[in-house]
Design an enzyme around this catalytic site. Structure first.
Site, PDB file in Angstrom:
ATOM      1  N   ASN A 134      92.170 -62.900  63.461  1.00 49.65           N
ATOM      2  CA  ASN A 134      92.744 -62.133  64.952  1.00 49.65           C
ATOM      3  C   ASN A 134      91.997 -60.966  65.421  1.00 49.65           C
ATOM      4  O   ASN A 134      92.238 -60.004  65.468  1.00 49.65           O
ATOM      5  CB  ASN A 134      94.174 -61.606  64.699  1.00 49.65           C
ATOM      6  CG  ASN A 134      95.032 -62.779  63.984  1.00 49.65           C
ATOM      7  OD1 ASN A 134      95.180 -62.859  62.804  1.00 49.65           O
ATOM      8  ND2 ASN A 134      95.686 -63.628  64.846  1.00 49.65           N
ATOM      9  N   ASP A 184      98.989 -56.223  53.490  1.00 49.19           N
ATOM     10  CA  ASP A 184      99.049 -56.348  55.114  1.00 49.19           C
ATOM     11  C   ASP A 184      98.377 -55.131  55.879  1.00 49.19           C
ATOM     12  O   ASP A 184      99.026 -54.701  56.574  1.00 49.19           O
ATOM     13  CB  ASP A 184     100.367 -56.648  55.425  1.00 49.19           C
ATOM     14  CG  ASP A 184     100.664 -57.214  56.748  1.00 49.19           C
ATOM     15  OD1 ASP A 184      99.534 -57.932  57.192  1.00 49.19           O
ATOM     16  OD2 ASP A 184     101.735 -57.263  57.269  1.00 49.19           O
ATOM     17  N   GLY A 198     102.452 -53.264  62.541  1.00 49.10           N
ATOM     18  CA  GLY A 198     101.548 -53.160  61.395  1.00 49.10           C
ATOM     19  C   GLY A 198     101.186 -51.610  61.029  1.00 49.10           C
ATOM     20  O   GLY A 198     101.348 -50.528  61.445  1.00 49.10           O
TER      21      GLY A 198
END
Lengths: 427, 317
Positions: free
Chosen positions: A98, A309, A328
């Site tokens: 991404n 993550d 995030g």
């Protein structure tokens, strides 16, 4: 030049090693010998590092990491990511596609491969996207991208919605023996959602994401997977009920793997408090029972890997309302220490945690890493299991400081990181 | 003479007014007691006081509003403050400036009080952490609208003389309503039995844990209630199919003469405005002077906001 680590507690789950001993590293940075027989007396006249009372494990593999290159260099680049990673004992990472532009073609893939080679200290294993521009319509060149070095395919923060596209992805991936990685969340049910649906969402006046937004995609994918038996990995789980679904399919002997973020097993929705934007995550933090169920999932080997993550976001993207801010958190540096919390509080045993961040990710992503056997690159993480410390943003090496656990007291800290036999980090 | 004769009043000492959640019962009592003197003042010929003389009040509205904005403007002016209304459609926000940037810009102009309305829940909380002056939340997303709940309580107290023990039904689009949330907090705290009535698609998850009774049909929910608080259908906030049509909604959930029969005979009707006549409420019922206390709500609004401004200004000095 040869070197050795001695007197450490060595844990290598793949080779079933848990003993006090040493690791002998040869002049090519490969492991030559491991175990109790590697002692000061029998390694000869070489550089020896005494690691008494420390634990040495294979270099940690982080299965889900975002880098800002290309397009978001102000959030994180390969150099800053490397510094952050080695200070957290991470020697290999799986990066997400991404970026801007998206890693969906061979030339972009080659670009990031070169950047990683030139700028990164650690081992970068890149994923390419499943569909062009992660739009969920046209599938990418799995075959050519694999030849370039893509270790798997995912739309990263996005989920494939169209049943027909997902069907074709599984079908074609089988053909190319490509690993398909899905972020499981229904777009429509989660539209504009920023938090777990329930009491906290109602209280804060925020649109919730129901847990069945996750179940629906998992159920569909597993049904399709059952047709094709391709290689499939579920990137992140957030709901306890997902574990039940996974269990049912595993009982039918369907082969696939699952991951969970360290955030989801360490925090719950209550930690969001009064709009703490650093705890806006995707998938969202859910209830305490979900957290406990996910930990059980790890215990019962229904979840295979734990990931950080790591999603660096700059200050500007987080200094907004909860509704509009980026989701995030930055987590690669605190990854191991936060995972050890589950050991110290008695939820998980040490070997299970280590397996989920070394042996298992190496196997899923096909890496030459995750174990300490002879001939493997000497990627080694040495940590103090009990050392207490406090997470402070200003001490983080990542370019972005959006940690979800600012001020948290942790127990256990990485002290040395070796990469190909070279000491690259030490405190 | 204080409005509440038997209840203890304690002055609200905080710098900002962000939500009813942050208030205690004695603090609410104090704010309402203070409001009462302003009700009397507002009915006099000379309505102007100099309590906020020399103070600057900026009304920063990111969502369009007529009554709340004018109510705050009037409240500030009657207390002698210099009041500026910031129309966001003309501001740099539309050019990509963040809420914090705007706040910092305004902060540099040394306002004493910022009244903010914003479409995102938590916007007022965020702003309050970044500016030096006091912040009043005039509505943030679906979360809170504290002065609305205070003025509603004031209206009920003035009209009926008590809040404790009353059965109050809040009806309509509960999910998207900050008015509902603030009122639920305040009215349950003050001892009312609060019911929420909505089609289940417009009912927020786990709302029962707020201490309210949950109903999905008007007949059961309205049974024996003293007050019916109708909410505006937030048609602009709906991003999915919550209801099939306004016609169907009207049939089952709008307040009309037929449904109101289930309530107490003299039950009163409230509405935070602006009303969608013919969608959530029958047009003639809304104007029924024996039933509707909507006009009184507007009147109380100015008084309550004057009290809030006064209290926060006192806290600064």
């Amino acid at each position: 030049m040869k070197s050795a680590i001695i007197n450490a507690r060595i844990i290598d789950t793949k080779n079933n090693i848990d003993e006090t001993g040493g690791i002998l590293i040869n002049e090519n940075g490969l492991i030559e010998a491991v175990g109790k027989d590697v002692t000061k007396d029998n390694v000869g006249d070489i550089k020896v590092t005494d690691c008494q009372n420390k634990i040495a494990i294979p270099g940690i593999i982080d299965g889900r990491v975002f880098v800002g290159e290309p397009g978001f260099e102000y959030k994180e680049n390969y150099t800053t990511l490397s510094q952050a990673a080695i200070s957290g004992g991470v020697t290999s990472v799986v990066t997400m596609p991404n970026t801007d532009p998206v890693v969906d073609n061979v030339s972009t893939f080659d670009f990031i491969k070169r950047r990683a080679r030139d700028k990164s200290l650690i081992k970068i294993h890149s994923l390419a996207s499943l569909t062009k521009n992660t739009e969920g319509h046209e599938i990418c060149e799995f075959g050519l991208l694999k030849l370039s070095g893509a270790i798997g395919f995912t739309d990263g923060v996005k989920s494939i919605q169209n049943n027909n596209v997902m069907d074709k992805i599984f079908n074609y991936a089988k053909n190319q023996n490509a690993l398909v990685i899905q972020f499981p969340q229904d777009n429509e049910l989660s539209k504009n959602g920023v938090i777990n649906e329930g009491l906290i969402a109602t209280k804060l006046g925020l649109k919730g994401i129901p847990d069945y937004a996750e179940h629906l995609v998992i159920e569909r994918d597993l049904r399709l997977l059952n047709q094709y038996k391709s290689k499939y990995h579920i990137a992140l789980l957030s709901s306890g009920k997902s574990i039940q679904i996974i269990n049912e399919w595993k009982k039918k002997e369907l082969q696939f793997t699952c991951g969970v973020s360290i955030n989801q097993i360490s925090l719950n929705e209550n930690d969001i408090g009064e709009f703490k934007t650093f705890l806006k995550l995707s998938p969202p933090l859910r209830k305490e029972q979900d957290r406990l169920d996910l930990i059980d999932g790890i215990k019962n080997e229904l979840i295979d890997i734990i990931v950080s993550d790591h999603k660096p976001e700059d200050e500007e993207s987080k200094r907004l309302t909860f509704q509009t801010c980026a989701s995030g958190s930055s987590g690669i540096e605190t990854f191991l220490s936060l995972a050890l919390e589950q050991f110290h509080n008695g939820n998980l045993d040490l070997k299970t945690i280590i397996k989920c961040i070394t042996e298992n990710p190496a196997k899923i992503f096909g890496m030459k890493a995750g174990s300490l056997e002879k001939g493997m690159p000497a990627d080694i993480t040495v940590f103090d299991l009990n050392k207490p410390w406090v997470v402070k943003r200003e001490n983080l090496k990542s370019k972005s400081k959006n940690t979800a656990i600012e001020g948290k007291k942790l127990q256990g800290k990485v002290e040395k990181t070796y990469l190909n036999g070279k000491l690259v980090f030490e405190i | 003479m204080a409005l509440f004769k038997t209840k203890q009043a304690v002055k609200y000492e905080k710098k900002h007014l962000l939500g009813i959640q942050d208030l205690s019962i004695p603090e609410i009592v104090h704010i309402l007691n203070e409001s009462q003197s302003f009700v009397e003042l507002n009915r006099k010929e000379n309505k102007k006081l100099g309590l906020l003389k020399g103070k600057t009040q900026i009304n920063l509205f990111f969502e369009s509003s007529t009554r709340t904005l004018s109510s705050f403007e009037l409240a500030g002016k009657r207390l002698g403050a210099d009041v500026m209304n910031m129309n966001v459609s003309n501001s740099a926000i539309k050019k990509g400036e963040t809420l914090i940037d705007t706040a910092m810009t305004l902060n540099a102009m040394h306002p004493d009080i910022l009244v903010i309305r914003h479409g995102d829940s938590g916007a007022a909380n965020l702003l309050s952490r970044k500016v030096n002056c006091s912040v009043i939340n005039a509505g943030d997303g679906w979360r809170e609208h504290p002065t609305q709940a205070l003025l509603d309580a004031m209206t009920i107290k003035m009209k009926i003389g008590k809040i404790e023990g009353l059965k109050i039904a809040i009806c309509g689009d509960i999910m998207h309503s900050r008015v509902a949330r603030s009122n639920i907090y305040l009215l349950t705290m003050m001892g009312a039995e609060v019911r929420v009535i909505a089609p289940s698609t417009l009912m927020p998850k786990e709302i029962g844990q707020f201490g309210v009774k949950v109903f999905t049909n008007m007949e059961d929910g309205l049974k024996d209630v003293d007050i019916i608080m109708m909410l505006r259908m937030q048609l602009e906030r709906m991003d999915g199919s919550y209801i099939p049509s306004t016609r169907e909604y009207y049939e089952f959930f709008a307040l009309d003469y037929k449904k109101i029969k289930h309530a107490k005979e003299n039950a009163l009707i409230m509405h935070p405005g602006p009303m969608n006549r013919g969608i959530e409420i029958d047009a003639s019922l809304a104007d029924d002077i024996n039933r509707s206390i909507i006009v009184q709500q507007v009147e109380m609004g100015v008084a309550v906001r004057m009290a809030c401004l006064k209290i926060l200004m006192e806290n600064q000095s």
